[in-house]
Design an enzyme around this catalytic site. Structure first.
Site, PDB file in Angstrom:
ATOM      1  N   ARG A  19       0.794  -1.214   0.000  1.00  0.00           N
ATOM      2  CA  ARG A  19       0.000   0.000   0.000  1.00  0.00           C
ATOM      3  C   ARG A  19       0.830   1.268   0.000  1.00  0.00           C
ATOM      4  O   ARG A  19       0.671   2.135  -0.837  1.00  0.00           O
ATOM      5  CB  ARG A  19      -0.821   0.068   1.275  1.00  0.00           C
ATOM      6  CG  ARG A  19      -2.277   0.182   1.121  1.00  0.00           C
ATOM      7  CD  ARG A  19      -2.849  -0.448   2.355  1.00  0.00           C
ATOM      8  NE  ARG A  19      -1.986  -1.533   2.766  1.00  0.00           N
ATOM      9  CZ  ARG A  19      -2.090  -2.754   2.300  1.00  0.00           C
ATOM     10  NH1 ARG A  19      -3.005  -3.061   1.448  1.00  0.00           N
ATOM     11  NH2 ARG A  19      -1.270  -3.706   2.691  1.00  0.00           N
ATOM     12  N   THR A  20       1.716   1.375   0.992  1.00  0.00           N
ATOM     13  CA  THR A  20       2.385   2.658   1.170  1.00  0.00           C
ATOM     14  C   THR A  20       3.235   2.999  -0.051  1.00  0.00           C
ATOM     15  O   THR A  20       3.169   4.107  -0.569  1.00  0.00           O
ATOM     16  CB  THR A  20       3.225   2.643   2.460  1.00  0.00           C
ATOM     17  OG1 THR A  20       2.381   2.242   3.523  1.00  0.00           O
ATOM     18  CG2 THR A  20       3.797   4.002   2.768  1.00  0.00           C
ATOM     19  N   LYS A  27      25.957  -4.404   0.348  1.00  0.00           N
ATOM     20  CA  LYS A  27      27.416  -4.232   0.240  1.00  0.00           C
ATOM     21  C   LYS A  27      27.971  -3.511   1.446  1.00  0.00           C
ATOM     22  O   LYS A  27      29.157  -3.232   1.527  1.00  0.00           O
ATOM     23  CB  LYS A  27      27.759  -3.427  -1.018  1.00  0.00           C
ATOM     24  CG  LYS A  27      27.313  -4.048  -2.303  1.00  0.00           C
ATOM     25  CD  LYS A  27      27.767  -3.169  -3.468  1.00  0.00           C
ATOM     26  CE  LYS A  27      27.162  -3.625  -4.770  1.00  0.00           C
ATOM     27  NZ  LYS A  27      27.343  -2.612  -5.814  1.00  0.00           N
ATOM     28  N   ARG A  65      11.163   3.830   3.835  1.00  0.00           N
ATOM     29  CA  ARG A  65      10.700   2.913   4.891  1.00  0.00           C
ATOM     30  C   ARG A  65      11.897   2.082   5.325  1.00  0.00           C
ATOM     31  O   ARG A  65      12.690   1.635   4.494  1.00  0.00           O
ATOM     32  CB  ARG A  65       9.609   1.999   4.352  1.00  0.00           C
ATOM     33  CG  ARG A  65       9.341   0.831   5.295  1.00  0.00           C
ATOM     34  CD  ARG A  65       8.085   0.098   4.954  1.00  0.00           C
ATOM     35  NE  ARG A  65       6.914   0.919   5.207  1.00  0.00           N
ATOM     36  CZ  ARG A  65       5.674   0.443   5.222  1.00  0.00           C
ATOM     37  NH1 ARG A  65       5.445  -0.834   5.011  1.00  0.00           N
ATOM     38  NH2 ARG A  65       4.654   1.236   5.443  1.00  0.00           N
ATOM     39  N   HIS A  68       4.611   6.296  11.717  1.00  0.00           N
ATOM     40  CA  HIS A  68       4.171   6.136  10.327  1.00  0.00           C
ATOM     41  C   HIS A  68       3.301   7.351   9.980  1.00  0.00           C
ATOM     42  O   HIS A  68       2.077   7.245   9.864  1.00  0.00           O
ATOM     43  CB  HIS A  68       3.382   4.837  10.201  1.00  0.00           C
ATOM     44  CG  HIS A  68       3.167   4.369   8.787  1.00  0.00           C
ATOM     45  ND1 HIS A  68       3.316   5.189   7.688  1.00  0.00           N
ATOM     46  CD2 HIS A  68       2.806   3.155   8.296  1.00  0.00           C
ATOM     47  CE1 HIS A  68       3.056   4.501   6.597  1.00  0.00           C
ATOM     48  NE2 HIS A  68       2.751   3.265   6.935  1.00  0.00           N
TER      49      HIS A  68
END
Ligand code: NCD
Length: 308
Positions: free
Chosen positions: A53-54, A82, A103, A131
Site C-alpha cells: 500500500r504505502t 554491500k 521505509r 508512520h
C-alpha cells in the site's frame, strides 16, 4: 524555501495539518487541476522493508501529479547488502530525485537519512516507531467521513505495542479537543510507555482494556483495528498465541454503535472477517483511496508547489 522533511506527524502544526487535509480534499474533487503540477519531478521510494500500500500509494500519488518515480522495494536489491550506510544511500539518491519516501526496519533511520539529504525525506514507516503518512491518511478519512477531528472517542485494537500507525495516530489526535481513547489489547501488546506518557501529559482520557465487546465498543466513533506485527516478535510462539486474539466479525458488529466507523491501516490478516467488508461502517478501503490524495497533497507541500 528551507528544506522540509516529515518524520513524525507532529512535525506539522495543527494549522498546517488542516491546510494539508484541505488540499487533499480539493485534489479529491478536482483531479485534473493537479495532473501536471509535478511534471519533470522525480520521487524516490527507498523501501528497506516490504510494503504494498504505502509504496504503491506514494508512486500513484506522484504519477497522478505528472511526476516520475524510481527506487527499490527491498534491502536485498540495494547497496545495503554491500555495507553502504543509509546516510550515504540517501546522499546519492538526492542527486537522482526531488523528494524521497523511505521505509526502514530500524527506528530513526529516515531521520538519519534526512540529515544528509539534499531533498525532502518522508518517513514511510520506521520500525515499530512512527508512520506519519498513514496517520495523515487516517485523519483525512476521519475528517471526511465524520466531519471533524475533535470530540471523538476512538478505540484502537490489536497490537498497540509494535503498531507504529497506532503511535502516530494517538500522538496526532491528542492535539485536538475532546478526544478520548479506549486502548484494546492483550496485556503484552499495550502501548509503549512514551505514548502513554504523552497522553497523560496532555490529560487525555484513556482506558486500557483487554476485551473487544459490547461494553468496550459502546460510544465509540471510530474503531481502529490493527494486525499483530509478526515481523517484530522475538519468537514465533508468542506471535501464534496472540495473532487471533481479536476477530471482528458480523456478530460483534451487531453489538457495535450504528455510527462507529471501522478503520484499519491494512494489510489485514484475521482481525476483521471478510463478511464485515459489506457493512456500511467498514471504511478501510475508502481509507486506502484517501491515502493517495493525502500523499499527493504532502508531495506538493514539501516541494512548495501550489496550483495558481
Ligand atoms: C502498516 C505499516 O506498515 O505499519 N501498513 C501500512 O503502511 N498501511 C500497518 C501494518 O503493516 O500492519
Amino acid at each position: 524555501m528551507a528544506l522540509r522533511h516529515l518524520m513524525s506527524p507532529l512535525d506539522m502544526t495543527i494549522e498546517e495539518t488542516d491546510e494539508l487535509l484541505d488540499l487533499a480534499n480539493d485534489i479529491e474533487n478536482n483531479r485534473e487541476k493537479y495532473a501536471h503540477i509535478c511534471d519533470g519531478k522525480i520521487l524516490a521510494t527507498l523501501f528497506f522493508e516490504p510494503s504494498t500500500r504505502t509504496r504503491l500509494s506514494f508512486e500513484a500519488a506522484m504519477m497522478n501529479l505528472g511526476g516520475k518515480v524510481l527506487g527499490f522495494h527491498s534491502a536485498d536489491s540495494s547497496s545495503t547488502t554491500k555495507g553502504e550506510t543509509v546516510s550515504d544511500t540517501m546522499r546519492i539518491v538526492s542527486c537522482y530525485s526531488d523528494i524521497c519516501a523511505m521505509r526502514h526496519p530500524k527506528e530513526g533511520a529516515p531521520l538519519v537519512a534526512s540529515m544528509k539529504s539534499l531533498v525532502p525525506v518522508i518517513n514511510a514507516g520506521d520500525g515499530g516507531h512512527q508512520h506519519p503518512t498513514q496517520t495523515l491518511t487516517d485523519m483525512l478519512t476521519i475528517r471526511s467521513l465524520k466531519g471533524r477531528l475533535d470530540h471523538l472517542k476512538i478505540g484502537l485494537c490489536g497490537d498497540l505495542k509494535f503498531g507504529r500507525t497506532v503511535h502516530s495516530l494517538i500522538e496526532s489526535l491528542s492535539r485536538y479537543e475532546g478526544i478520548s481513547f479506549v486502548l484494546i489489547s492483550p496485556e503484552e501488546l499495550r502501548v509503549p510507555g512514551y505514548v502513554r506518557d504523552a497522553m497523560a501529559a496532555k490529560n487525555i482520557p484513556f482506558e486500557e482494556v483487554e476485551k473487544l465487546d459490547e461494553n468496550t465498543m459502546a460510544g465509540l466513533d471510530i474503531l481502529y483495528m490493527t494486525r499483530v506485527q509478526k515481523e517484530r516478535f522475538f519468537n514465533e510462539e508468542d506471535y501464534v498465541r496472540m495473532k487471533d486474539f481479536y476477530i471482528l466479525d458480523k456478530e460483534k458488529m451487531s453489538l457495535a454503535p450504528e455510527s462507529m466507523l471501522i478503520l484499519h491501516p491494512l494489510p489485514r490478516v484475521n482481525e476483521i472477517a471478510v463478511e464485515v467488508d459489506n457493512d456500511p461502517r467498514a471504511a478501510y478501503f475508502q481509507q486506502v483511496q484517501y491515502g493517495v490524495y493525502v500523499r499527493m497533497a504532502l508531495i506538493m507541500t514539501l516541494l512548495g508547489l501550489e496550483v495558481k
